[in-house]
Design a protein around this motif. Sequence first.
Motif, PDB file in Angstrom:
ATOM      1  N   UNK A  28       0.815  -1.222   0.000  1.00  0.00           N
ATOM      2  CA  UNK A  28       0.000   0.000   0.000  1.00  0.00           C
ATOM      3  C   UNK A  28       0.844   1.265   0.000  1.00  0.00           C
ATOM      4  N   UNK A  29       2.163   1.101   0.088  1.00  0.00           N
ATOM      5  CA  UNK A  29       3.039   2.291   0.066  1.00  0.00           C
ATOM      6  C   UNK A  29       4.417   1.902  -0.472  1.00  0.00           C
ATOM      7  N   UNK A  30       5.311   2.862  -0.531  1.00  0.00           N
ATOM      8  CA  UNK A  30       6.656   2.654  -1.083  1.00  0.00           C
ATOM      9  C   UNK A  30       7.415   1.556  -0.335  1.00  0.00           C
ATOM     10  N   UNK A  31       8.115   0.708  -1.095  1.00  0.00           N
ATOM     11  CA  UNK A  31       8.943  -0.362  -0.519  1.00  0.00           C
ATOM     12  C   UNK A  31      10.400   0.086  -0.637  1.00  0.00           C
ATOM     13  N   UNK A  32      11.194  -0.210   0.376  1.00  0.00           N
ATOM     14  CA  UNK A  32      12.638   0.087   0.324  1.00  0.00           C
ATOM     15  C   UNK A  32      13.403  -1.225   0.187  1.00  0.00           C
ATOM     16  N   UNK A  33      14.351  -1.270  -0.756  1.00  0.00           N
ATOM     17  CA  UNK A  33      15.264  -2.420  -0.838  1.00  0.00           C
ATOM     18  C   UNK A  33      16.653  -1.934  -0.463  1.00  0.00           C
ATOM     19  N   UNK A  34      17.219  -2.516   0.579  1.00  0.00           N
ATOM     20  CA  UNK A  34      18.578  -2.155   0.997  1.00  0.00           C
ATOM     21  C   UNK A  34      19.585  -2.936   0.155  1.00  0.00           C
ATOM     22  N   UNK A  35      20.539  -2.203  -0.412  1.00  0.00           N
ATOM     23  CA  UNK A  35      21.704  -2.808  -1.067  1.00  0.00           C
ATOM     24  C   UNK A  35      22.850  -2.628  -0.076  1.00  0.00           C
ATOM     25  N   UNK A  36      23.490  -3.701   0.361  1.00  0.00           N
ATOM     26  CA  UNK A  36      24.482  -3.531   1.426  1.00  0.00           C
ATOM     27  C   UNK A  36      25.860  -3.112   0.914  1.00  0.00           C
ATOM     28  N   UNK A  65      18.104   1.733  -1.197  1.00  0.00           N
ATOM     29  CA  UNK A  65      18.910   2.446  -0.206  1.00  0.00           C
ATOM     30  C   UNK A  65      20.255   1.737  -0.068  1.00  0.00           C
ATOM     31  N   UNK A  66      21.347   2.445  -0.290  1.00  0.00           N
ATOM     32  CA  UNK A  66      22.682   1.850  -0.194  1.00  0.00           C
ATOM     33  C   UNK A  66      23.209   2.011   1.224  1.00  0.00           C
ATOM     34  N   UNK A  67      23.430   0.861   1.876  1.00  0.00           N
ATOM     35  CA  UNK A  67      23.986   0.876   3.241  1.00  0.00           C
ATOM     36  C   UNK A  67      25.278   0.064   3.192  1.00  0.00           C
ATOM     37  N   UNK A  68      26.351   0.667   2.702  1.00  0.00           N
ATOM     38  CA  UNK A  68      27.617  -0.053   2.517  1.00  0.00           C
ATOM     39  C   UNK A  68      28.436  -0.115   3.792  1.00  0.00           C
ATOM     40  N   UNK A  69      29.415  -1.021   3.802  1.00  0.00           N
ATOM     41  CA  UNK A  69      30.355  -1.122   4.922  1.00  0.00           C
ATOM     42  C   UNK A  69      30.392  -2.509   5.508  1.00  0.00           C
ATOM     43  N   UNK A  70      31.571  -2.873   6.033  1.00  0.00           N
ATOM     44  CA  UNK A  70      31.784  -4.172   6.695  1.00  0.00           C
ATOM     45  C   UNK A  70      31.337  -5.347   5.821  1.00  0.00           C
ATOM     46  N   UNK A  90      15.979  -6.752   1.510  1.00  0.00           N
ATOM     47  CA  UNK A  90      17.441  -6.769   1.332  1.00  0.00           C
ATOM     48  C   UNK A  90      17.778  -7.549   0.083  1.00  0.00           C
ATOM     49  N   UNK A  91      18.610  -6.971  -0.784  1.00  0.00           N
ATOM     50  CA  UNK A  91      19.142  -7.760  -1.899  1.00  0.00           C
ATOM     51  C   UNK A  91      20.638  -7.925  -1.663  1.00  0.00           C
ATOM     52  N   UNK A  92      21.029  -9.143  -1.393  1.00  0.00           N
ATOM     53  CA  UNK A  92      22.425  -9.427  -1.023  1.00  0.00           C
ATOM     54  C   UNK A  92      22.910 -10.625  -1.830  1.00  0.00           C
ATOM     55  N   UNK A  93      24.238 -10.819  -1.820  1.00  0.00           N
ATOM     56  CA  UNK A  93      24.809 -11.915  -2.608  1.00  0.00           C
ATOM     57  C   UNK A  93      25.429 -12.991  -1.723  1.00  0.00           C
TER      58      UNK A  93
END
Length: 325
Positions: A28-36, A65-70, A90-93
């Motif tokens: 029903x509203x905006x979805x956020x996908x975090x790229x680490x 949303x880019x949340x880089x580090x570690x 979350x889209x992660x590898x």
Amino acid sequence: MKKLLATLAVAASFALATYSANAQTYPERTITVVVPFAAGGPTDTVTRLVAEAMSKDLGQQIVVENVGGAGGTLGAGRVASADPDGYMLLLHHIGMATAATLYRKLAYDTLNAFDYVGLVTEVPMTIVARKDFEPADLKGLVEYAKANADKVTVANAGIGAASHLCGMLFMSAIQTPLVTVPYKGTGPAMTDLLGGQVDIMCDQTTNTTKQILGGTIKAYAVTTPKRLDVLPDVPTTDEGGLPGMQVAIWHGLYAPKGTPAEVTERLSKSLQLALKDPNVVARFAELGTVPSPEPDATPAALKAKLEGEITRWKPIIEAAGQYAD
Ligand code: MLT
């Protein structure tokens, strides 16, 4: 007491009704996908392409949303502690699996902190260098690296990142440790490779193909058993004299643990559609990769992959005895 129990029962059934109603009308509203990892890198590229196609199907905006580090663990941790309502993903590898052993003090419990949407793609790697780096081919690179081990710099996206694993495989194959330079993602690492501030990198074709074809970086090898259609002039690691140095990087889409099954199923169906979207298929092909087939873009397939990969990498990392802390 009886009255209290009755009140609680009414409250619980009301909460349940609201919950499933929300799952039925999701999203029903905006979805956020975090790229680490940082923006502009391979995970970011794949995520933005898939998110755009999923957004069309879901009828809601998806922001990245880019949340880089570690090595990707900061971004994963952010999603692990988010509300399990389907609005933070979350889209992660492969790093999701290796970090479970590499980081002995993770802020989340990898196998118990996430629900699964599905596998997204599996991307080949390339061994690349700054344009003016001296060695002409993979054989020359190996000789040069062995003779200049304290000078050759290898960029990566932090411990547990795909570029870190591939760089380690390279150093192990040539039995020579080189100087590693960590970044928040291989997007910024590529900027430094283009600028000549760092010598080599092992990175996914989704970040290197355009630069290789444009002649702005040098390519030594692809880490696949066969040459890639999109990079027909780049030899395989086998051809270049490093037999067995093969690696591909799988990616998955996750939600925080406790997300309603209706929501993860809805997301999974949308992911399956996105992976057949003609624009996604064409762009993936241009970047040297293919979307995961429908049976893999499912919660069960991603769960099995993550569990299997944690089991596969654990003894390898433990035997190497090198941890992130
Ligand atoms: C990696 O090395 O893990 C990736 O290239 C990270 C990224 O997307 O930047």
